[in-house]
Motif scaffolding. Structure first.
Motif, short mmCIF file in Angstrom:
data_model
loop_
_atom_site.label_atom_id
_atom_site.label_comp_id
_atom_site.label_asym_id
_atom_site.label_seq_id
_atom_site.Cartn_x
_atom_site.Cartn_y
_atom_site.Cartn_z
N THR A 21 0.88 -1.20 -0.06
CA THR A 21 0.25 -0.05 -0.16
C THR A 21 0.92 1.09 -0.08
N PHE A 22 1.89 1.22 0.89
CA PHE A 22 2.98 2.22 0.72
C PHE A 22 3.42 2.66 -0.51
N SER A 23 3.85 1.80 -1.32
CA SER A 23 4.70 1.66 -2.55
C SER A 23 3.60 2.49 -3.46
N MET A 24 2.49 1.74 -3.43
CA MET A 24 1.51 2.39 -4.47
C MET A 24 0.98 3.77 -4.34
N LEU A 25 0.82 4.11 -3.17
CA LEU A 25 0.50 5.49 -2.71
C LEU A 25 1.66 6.39 -2.92
N ASN A 26 2.75 5.86 -2.85
CA ASN A 26 4.00 6.80 -2.82
C ASN A 26 4.14 7.19 -4.49
N GLN A 27 3.45 6.50 -5.18
CA GLN A 27 3.78 6.59 -6.69
C GLN A 27 2.96 7.79 -7.16
N THR A 28 2.02 8.49 -6.31
CA THR A 28 1.34 9.39 -6.55
C THR A 28 2.04 10.82 -6.87
N LYS A 29 3.37 10.77 -6.21
CA LYS A 29 4.15 11.96 -6.09
C LYS A 29 4.46 12.39 -7.94
N LEU A 30 4.45 11.35 -8.79
CA LEU A 30 4.69 11.65 -10.28
C LEU A 30 3.56 12.36 -10.82
N PHE A 31 2.53 12.46 -10.21
CA PHE A 31 1.33 13.44 -10.69
C PHE A 31 1.38 14.77 -10.02
N PHE A 32 1.75 14.76 -8.74
CA PHE A 32 1.76 16.05 -8.20
C PHE A 32 3.17 16.72 -8.62
N THR A 33 4.31 16.25 -9.19
CA THR A 33 5.34 16.89 -9.64
C THR A 33 5.08 17.57 -10.92
N ALA A 34 4.14 16.63 -11.69
CA ALA A 34 3.75 17.30 -13.09
C ALA A 34 2.56 18.39 -12.83
N PHE A 35 1.99 18.40 -11.81
CA PHE A 35 1.02 19.41 -11.49
C PHE A 35 1.57 20.61 -10.94
N PHE A 36 2.50 20.48 -10.17
CA PHE A 36 3.32 21.88 -9.71
C PHE A 36 4.37 22.35 -10.73
N THR A 37 4.93 21.64 -11.51
CA THR A 37 5.75 22.07 -12.70
C THR A 37 4.76 23.08 -13.62
N PHE A 38 3.56 22.77 -13.80
CA PHE A 38 2.60 23.37 -14.38
C PHE A 38 2.18 24.49 -13.69
N ILE A 39 2.08 24.61 -12.42
CA ILE A 39 1.45 25.75 -11.57
C ILE A 39 2.59 26.76 -11.56
N ILE A 40 3.65 26.36 -11.22
CA ILE A 40 5.08 27.05 -10.94
C ILE A 40 5.78 27.59 -12.30
N LEU A 41 5.93 26.63 -13.10
CA LEU A 41 6.70 26.94 -14.27
C LEU A 41 5.98 26.81 -15.55
N ARG A 42 4.59 26.67 -15.47
CA ARG A 42 3.53 26.82 -16.61
C ARG A 42 4.19 25.64 -17.74
N GLN A 43 4.92 24.57 -17.21
CA GLN A 43 5.11 23.63 -18.18
C GLN A 43 4.03 22.51 -18.34
N ARG A 44 3.49 22.46 -19.46
CA ARG A 44 2.30 21.80 -19.88
C ARG A 44 2.78 20.48 -20.31
N GLN A 45 2.11 19.30 -20.02
CA GLN A 45 1.92 17.90 -20.62
C GLN A 45 1.09 17.79 -21.67
N SER A 46 1.62 16.93 -22.82
CA SER A 46 0.67 16.64 -23.81
C SER A 46 -0.20 15.58 -23.48
N ILE A 47 -1.15 15.46 -24.19
CA ILE A 47 -2.08 14.16 -23.76
C ILE A 47 -1.32 12.81 -23.77
N GLN A 48 -0.73 12.61 -24.83
CA GLN A 48 0.34 11.62 -24.91
C GLN A 48 1.38 11.37 -23.61
N GLN A 49 1.80 12.35 -23.00
CA GLN A 49 2.60 12.46 -21.82
C GLN A 49 1.65 12.10 -20.80
#
Length: 331
Positions: free
Chosen positions: A118-146
């Motif tokens: 359970t710990f390992s699976m929940l810990n993987q959510t940091k990938l999405f939060f990294t993508a989210f905060f790079t968009f909020i702070i740096l305006r770095q978007r991800q394509s649909i494919q990405q």
């Protein structure tokens, strides 16, 4: 430091030239190997008697020395420290270092109250939060494919976690304790990990804060936080009673140095490719660990690992091949 104030400054392109692309792949490969080999090397060369805090602090010292030597090699040591300011240092490195220190504490709390799967699976959510905060702070978007590639990577990480199995049961059967001392801390830690990663990327790409200098600053700040927390901890008592290098042998330096090199590579990869790329490295490293366990321990990879392998390869290929492109307005 308010996040809103970071947005007006536009980051430089991550891969402006082929040389940078080559460096990204090189740093990714080296970091994948380091992450993958670290568990096995630490297990073989670090005695159970070694005090964790002494190992971590020594790693930070080695990291600082290596970063200073690399700065000197590049001929930038004098220039960097001539332009150094305390305010600039705290702005670029202070907040991420403090966030990482808090994140590590939360992960320790969570790991004690959740089974490892359970710990390992929940810990993987940091990938999405990294993508989210790079968009909020740096305006770095991800394509649909990405975005699709990130989902594939999460699936691969979950499969690898299942392949590991649940090595320990939850320490408490009380649902409230599992929620508030297990699930909530790991999710908060994932949010903090994404925020800290985006702030490091902002400092290196927007503010042009040298990667090696950030390594030095974050290591020093992180060490001070660790010393403060260890003052009344069991590790602190053990160090005072048994000595800082209790349980150490000359071989103990191998995993410590390897871990320090990995820390420097993380900084370089964040500078050249951004924080999201690190997520691909971490999951790929799990496959390397499985391969090394098969080679040296004779432990065959699980079927889940074999299924995860093409998923990781596909996700990396898609993420690299389909970057976000700004649509040109028709005149």
């Amino acid at each position: 430091m308010a996040i809103g104030k970071l947005q007006p400054t536009k980051p430089a392109p991550i891969n402006p030239n082929p040389n940078a692309t080559t460096k990204v792949w090189l740093f990714s490969l080296l970091l994948t190997l380091q992450y993958g080999a670290q568990p096995l090397i630490s297990k073989r060369f670090t005695s159970r008697d070694v005090i964790v805090t002494s190992s971590v602090l020594t790693c930070e010292v080695v990291k600082v020395i290596c970063a200073l030597l690399l700065l000197a090699k590049d001929g930038n040591l004098r220039k960097v420290f001539k332009e150094w300011t305390l305010v600039g240092s705290l702005t670029a490195s202070g907040l991420p270092a403090a966030i990482y220190a808090l994140q590590n504490s939360l992960l320790q709390i969570s790991y004690k109250n959740l089974d490892s799967l359970t710990f390992s699976m929940l810990n993987q959510t940091k990938l999405f939060f990294t993508a989210f905060f790079t968009f909020i702070i740096l305006r770095q978007r991800q394509s649909i494919q990405q975005i699709g590639a990130l989902f594939l990577l999460i699936i691969a990480a979950v499969l690898l976690s299942i392949g590991e199995g649940s090595s320990k049961a939850s320490s408490s059967k009380n649902p409230d304790e599992i929620l508030f001392y297990g699930i909530v801390p790991v999710l908060v830690a994932s949010v903090l990990s994404g925020l800290a990663s985006a702030l490091c990327q902002w400092a290196s790409q927007v503010k042009k804060h040298a990667s090696y200098l950030m390594t030095v600053e974050m290591s020093i700040i992180g060490s001070l936080c660790l010393l403060a927390s260890a003052y009344k901890s069991p590790d602190g008592s053990a160090i005072r009673k048994l000595g800082f290098f209790h349980g150490w042998t000359p071989w103990t330096l191998i995993p410590v140095i390897l871990n320090a090199v990995g820390g420097i590579l993380v900084g370089l990869l964040t500078t050249y490719a951004g924080g999201v790329r690190k997520g691909f490295v971490i999951v790929s490293a799990l496959l390397v660990t499985a391969l090394l366990q098969f080679i040296f321990d004779g432990k065959p990879p699980s079927p889940y690992c074999l299924v995860a392998l093409p998923l990781v390869a596909t996700s990396i290929s898609i993420y690299q091949k389909y970057p976000y492109r700004v649509k040109k307005k028709e005149s």
